[in-house]
Write a protein that holds these residues in place. Sequence first.
Motif, PDB file in Angstrom:
ATOM      1  N   TRP A  84      -6.383  -4.956   8.736  1.00  9.49           N
ATOM      2  CA  TRP A  84      -6.009  -3.539   8.748  1.00  9.49           C
ATOM      3  C   TRP A  84      -4.818  -3.306   7.810  1.00  9.49           C
ATOM      4  O   TRP A  84      -4.836  -2.394   6.989  1.00  9.49           O
ATOM      5  N   ALA A  85      -3.790  -4.137   7.947  1.00  5.57           N
ATOM      6  CA  ALA A  85      -2.576  -3.964   7.144  1.00  5.57           C
ATOM      7  C   ALA A  85      -2.889  -4.069   5.658  1.00  5.57           C
ATOM      8  O   ALA A  85      -2.347  -3.304   4.846  1.00  5.57           O
ATOM      9  N   GLY A  86      -3.761  -4.990   5.296  1.00  4.29           N
ATOM     10  CA  GLY A  86      -4.107  -5.172   3.889  1.00  4.29           C
ATOM     11  C   GLY A  86      -4.776  -3.968   3.262  1.00  4.29           C
ATOM     12  O   GLY A  86      -4.822  -3.855   2.038  1.00  4.29           O
ATOM     13  N   GLN A  87      -5.284  -3.064   4.076  1.00  2.00           N
ATOM     14  CA  GLN A  87      -5.914  -1.844   3.574  1.00  2.00           C
ATOM     15  C   GLN A  87      -4.929  -0.677   3.466  1.00  2.00           C
ATOM     16  O   GLN A  87      -5.307   0.393   2.995  1.00  2.00           O
ATOM     17  N   GLN A  88      -3.676  -0.892   3.885  1.00  2.88           N
ATOM     18  CA  GLN A  88      -2.698   0.193   3.874  1.00  2.88           C
ATOM     19  C   GLN A  88      -1.944   0.229   2.540  1.00  2.88           C
ATOM     20  O   GLN A  88      -1.636  -0.820   1.966  1.00  2.88           O
ATOM     21  N   PRO A  89      -1.642   1.431   2.062  1.00  2.00           N
ATOM     22  CA  PRO A  89      -0.909   1.552   0.795  1.00  2.00           C
ATOM     23  C   PRO A  89       0.426   0.807   0.850  1.00  2.00           C
ATOM     24  O   PRO A  89       1.147   0.887   1.843  1.00  2.00           O
ATOM     25  N   GLY A  90       0.706   0.092  -0.204  1.00  2.00           N
ATOM     26  CA  GLY A  90       1.990  -0.594  -0.337  1.00  2.00           C
ATOM     27  C   GLY A  90       2.060  -1.962   0.299  1.00  2.00           C
ATOM     28  O   GLY A  90       3.057  -2.661   0.151  1.00  2.00           O
ATOM     29  N   VAL A  91       1.025  -2.379   1.018  1.00  2.00           N
ATOM     30  CA  VAL A  91       1.054  -3.690   1.678  1.00  2.00           C
ATOM     31  C   VAL A  91       0.338  -4.716   0.805  1.00  2.00           C
ATOM     32  O   VAL A  91      -0.822  -4.552   0.467  1.00  2.00           O
ATOM     33  N   ARG A  92       1.075  -5.754   0.426  1.00  2.00           N
ATOM     34  CA  ARG A  92       0.493  -6.848  -0.348  1.00  2.00           C
ATOM     35  C   ARG A  92       0.431  -8.144   0.446  1.00  2.00           C
ATOM     36  O   ARG A  92      -0.440  -8.970   0.227  1.00  2.00           O
ATOM     37  N   HIS A  93       1.392  -8.318   1.367  1.00  2.00           N
ATOM     38  CA  HIS A  93       1.457  -9.554   2.145  1.00  2.00           C
ATOM     39  C   HIS A  93       1.939  -9.246   3.560  1.00  2.00           C
ATOM     40  O   HIS A  93       2.710  -8.322   3.774  1.00  2.00           O
ATOM     41  N   VAL A  94       1.494 -10.078   4.495  1.00  2.00           N
ATOM     42  CA  VAL A  94       2.006 -10.041   5.857  1.00  2.00           C
ATOM     43  C   VAL A  94       2.787 -11.322   6.064  1.00  2.00           C
ATOM     44  O   VAL A  94       2.327 -12.413   5.684  1.00  2.00           O
ATOM     45  N   THR A  95       3.965 -11.210   6.650  1.00  2.00           N
ATOM     46  CA  THR A  95       4.801 -12.375   6.924  1.00  2.00           C
ATOM     47  C   THR A  95       4.998 -12.512   8.429  1.00  2.00           C
ATOM     48  O   THR A  95       4.769 -11.575   9.187  1.00  2.00           O
ATOM     49  N   ALA A  96       5.429 -13.690   8.840  1.00  2.00           N
ATOM     50  CA  ALA A  96       5.730 -13.951  10.242  1.00  2.00           C
ATOM     51  C   ALA A  96       6.805 -15.016  10.319  1.00  2.00           C
ATOM     52  O   ALA A  96       6.903 -15.880   9.442  1.00  2.00           O
ATOM     53  N   GLU A  97       7.582 -14.952  11.369  1.00  2.00           N
ATOM     54  CA  GLU A  97       8.651 -15.922  11.611  1.00  2.00           C
ATOM     55  C   GLU A  97       8.345 -16.664  12.904  1.00  2.00           C
ATOM     56  O   GLU A  97       7.959 -16.044  13.897  1.00  2.00           O
ATOM     57  N   THR A  98       8.502 -17.979  12.885  1.00  2.00           N
ATOM     58  CA  THR A  98       8.349 -18.772  14.098  1.00  2.00           C
ATOM     59  C   THR A  98       9.535 -19.711  14.232  1.00  2.00           C
ATOM     60  O   THR A  98      10.177 -20.071  13.248  1.00  2.00           O
ATOM     61  N   ALA A  99       9.795 -20.101  15.453  1.00  2.00           N
ATOM     62  CA  ALA A  99      10.772 -21.163  15.685  1.00  2.00           C
ATOM     63  C   ALA A  99      10.157 -22.465  15.184  1.00  2.00           C
ATOM     64  O   ALA A  99       8.935 -22.646  15.247  1.00  2.00           O
TER      65      ALA A  99
END
Length: 163
Positions: A120-135
């Motif tokens: 879904w996010a990849g189809q939104q304007p301005g979104v090129r990458h999704v990031t995440a943080e883990t311990a």
Amino acid sequence: MQLLTERLRIVPLTLPQLDSWLHAVPALERELGCRCPAPPCGEFGRIVEGQRTVATGDAEHYLFHTFWLLIERAGNEVVGSACFKGTPNADGEIEIGYGLEPGWEKQGYMTEAVRALCAWAGQQPGVRHVTAETAPDNLASQRVLQRAGFSPCESGTSRWWRR
């Protein structure tokens, strides 16, 4: 609006629904036709309240600020939640966060949800990458990200992932 996967219905909460999640769970259950766990409390409750405050101030982009409930389709039970932590930055990155309710771990639900939310996010304007943080020691979350197509991009006191 909702996202459908094989086993999940992923519903972004509207601003009134966020309030219900925090203060009137039975009303939210009736509206969404599902069973919810106890309302968010403690540190998680403060995070949800903070996201609600930001979403209220940026109603145009509330989908990047709200929580998305992960509802198991077979039993209409909330198994977890996820959120994006704001709108895309200058590099087109948005961060995702997520959590499962106890008893729903190790069944692939979060991987399924993260994949759908990233699509879904990849189809939104301005979104090129999704990031995440883990311990560094959160191997279960790291496996979710690996299965969802993320690669490690930084480590230190936290491990960062990018898709």
